[in-house]
Write a protein that holds these residues in place. Structure first.
Motif, PDB file in Angstrom:
ATOM      1  N   ARG A 115       0.829  -1.207   0.000  1.00  0.00           N
ATOM      2  CA  ARG A 115       0.000   0.000   0.000  1.00  0.00           C
ATOM      3  C   ARG A 115       0.859   1.251   0.000  1.00  0.00           C
ATOM      4  N   ALA A 116       1.910   1.244   0.834  1.00  0.00           N
ATOM      5  CA  ALA A 116       2.791   2.406   0.910  1.00  0.00           C
ATOM      6  C   ALA A 116       3.481   2.657  -0.432  1.00  0.00           C
ATOM      7  N   ALA A 134       4.129   5.856  -5.189  1.00  0.00           N
ATOM      8  CA  ALA A 134       4.263   5.862  -6.644  1.00  0.00           C
ATOM      9  C   ALA A 134       3.324   6.878  -7.286  1.00  0.00           C
ATOM     10  N   ALA A 135       2.216   7.148  -6.636  1.00  0.00           N
ATOM     11  CA  ALA A 135       1.239   8.096  -7.166  1.00  0.00           C
ATOM     12  C   ALA A 135       1.529   9.537  -6.742  1.00  0.00           C
ATOM     13  N   PRO A 189       8.359  -6.535  -2.091  1.00  0.00           N
ATOM     14  CA  PRO A 189       7.566  -5.347  -1.758  1.00  0.00           C
ATOM     15  C   PRO A 189       8.155  -4.514  -0.618  1.00  0.00           C
ATOM     16  N   THR A 190       9.088  -5.085   0.153  1.00  0.00           N
ATOM     17  CA  THR A 190       9.677  -4.303   1.241  1.00  0.00           C
ATOM     18  C   THR A 190      10.797  -3.387   0.764  1.00  0.00           C
ATOM     19  N   GLU A 201       6.009   5.991   7.069  1.00  0.00           N
ATOM     20  CA  GLU A 201       6.065   7.397   6.697  1.00  0.00           C
ATOM     21  C   GLU A 201       4.701   7.946   6.315  1.00  0.00           C
ATOM     22  N   LEU A 202       3.714   7.069   6.182  1.00  0.00           N
ATOM     23  CA  LEU A 202       2.356   7.470   5.822  1.00  0.00           C
ATOM     24  C   LEU A 202       1.453   7.268   7.036  1.00  0.00           C
ATOM     25  N   PRO A 203       0.880   8.342   7.576  1.00  0.00           N
ATOM     26  CA  PRO A 203       0.162   8.257   8.857  1.00  0.00           C
ATOM     27  C   PRO A 203      -0.928   7.199   8.903  1.00  0.00           C
TER      28      PRO A 203
END
Length: 323
Positions: free
Chosen positions: A168-169, A174-175, A207-208, A273-275
């Motif tokens: 997901r991160a 990427a977007a 993915p990591t 890094e994404l809340p």
């Protein structure tokens, strides 16, 4: 300098090892000031990543790792440290004041100090060789000594959940064109004395693994794709600046302890890094107990793989000044 304080050559040797600490995107966001009896660590906010690290959590983790590296290096050179963290409430960038006392290093202390030069972030796949539980216990104990809890993400359910958060991160980043532009500035062919060089980034389907610019590090040739790398989640009871600094120290302790056992390691922070994703990890894996600060992937590198090149560091005189 007096007999109760390291001489100039010893201090420079200790600081040269301290700045070998890992940092987010190899930004090296620290400044050191050397006084007559103390060494002071400051955060360099000009090197904070506004898109990957808007709240400065990764910056504090990076500085905490360098602080622990200094403690390990000093003890290996015969000096015990006394650390005063966040000593100046009026200066949030002043992260630590370090005093020194003569000491006799133990063999384990000397091994940890040597591990600073041996440790490299290895973003390649690890082998399927099992990591002995005694090794896991050793790194857990090393982190606990700094006051930070390590959760070994060992159940199939939790590992799958964690990998889903990594995916997901990666999709969210990427977007995000601003994040991508920032990452490109700090990696690939542009990396010189800072950033992640192309030679240290790998093209991988794991993915990591964060996708850095222009990766050229060959992936390890592994015939058994059953990766049994341990995923260690370092978490703190609070989420304030002191907790984040201590989590950085714990990250250093985990990495160096693993290195003394011959293990390869890779610190990971992208999903944290994404809340919203960080909150999901806290809820679904930690059951809201503690705050996740960093993830360490740990395992055995392939014996046939080339050694990972050392990442560059800024000249010592650029980050060390007299008080």
């Amino acid at each position: 300098m007096s007999h109760s304080y390291p001489d100039q050559d010893t201090m420079r040797a200790a600081l040269a090892l301290a700045v070998r600490a890992p940092s987010v995107h190899n930004t090296q966001p620290w400044r050191w000031r050397v006084g007559d009896t103390t060494v002071h660590l400051y955060a360099d906010d000009t090197r904070q990543l506004p898109h990957a690290d808007p709240d400065g959590r990764d910056l504090l983790l990076s500085c905490g790792a360098a602080l622990h590296h200094l403690q390990v290096a000093a003890l290996g050179l015969g000096w015990e440290t006394e650390v005063h963290r966040l000593p100046n409430p009026t200066d949030p960038q002043h992260l630590a004041a370090v005093e020194f006392h003569p000491a006799t290093p133990t063999p384990e202390a000397e091994r940890l100090a040597r591990a600073i030069g041996q440790r490299h972030t290895d973003r390649r796949r690890f082998t399927s060789w099992e990591v002995p539980s005694t090794y896991v216990d050793a790194v857990v104990a090393a982190s606990a000594a700094t006051g930070v809890v390590v959760r070994d993400v060992d159940s199939a359910r939790d590992r799958a959940t964690l990998l889903r958060f990594f995916e997901r991160a990666a999709l969210e980043h990427a977007a995000d064109s601003s994040y991508g532009a920032e990452l490109a500035r700090w990696s690939g062919r542009h990396a010189a004395a800072e950033g992640v060089p192309a030679r240290n980034a790998v093209v991988a389907d794991d993915p990591t693994t964060r996708v850095f610019a222009s990766p050229t590090l060959p992936e390890a040739v592994i015939h058994d794709i059953d990766d049994t790398a341990r995923m260690l989640l370092l978490c703190t009871s609070s989420d304030d600046r002191l907790s984040r600094l201590r989590a950085g120290e714990a990250t250093s302790a985990v990495l160096l302890t693993a290195t003394t056992r011959g293990l390869a390691t890779c610190p990971l922070t992208e999903p944290l890094e994404l809340p919203d994703i960080r909150a999901g990890i806290r809820s679904e894996i930690l059951a809201d107990f503690g705050y996740p600060q960093v993830i360490v992937r740990m395992g055995w590198a392939a014996t046939s793989a080339d050694q990972v090149p050392a990442t560059p560091r800024r000249p010592l005189d650029d980050v060390v000044q007299p008080l």
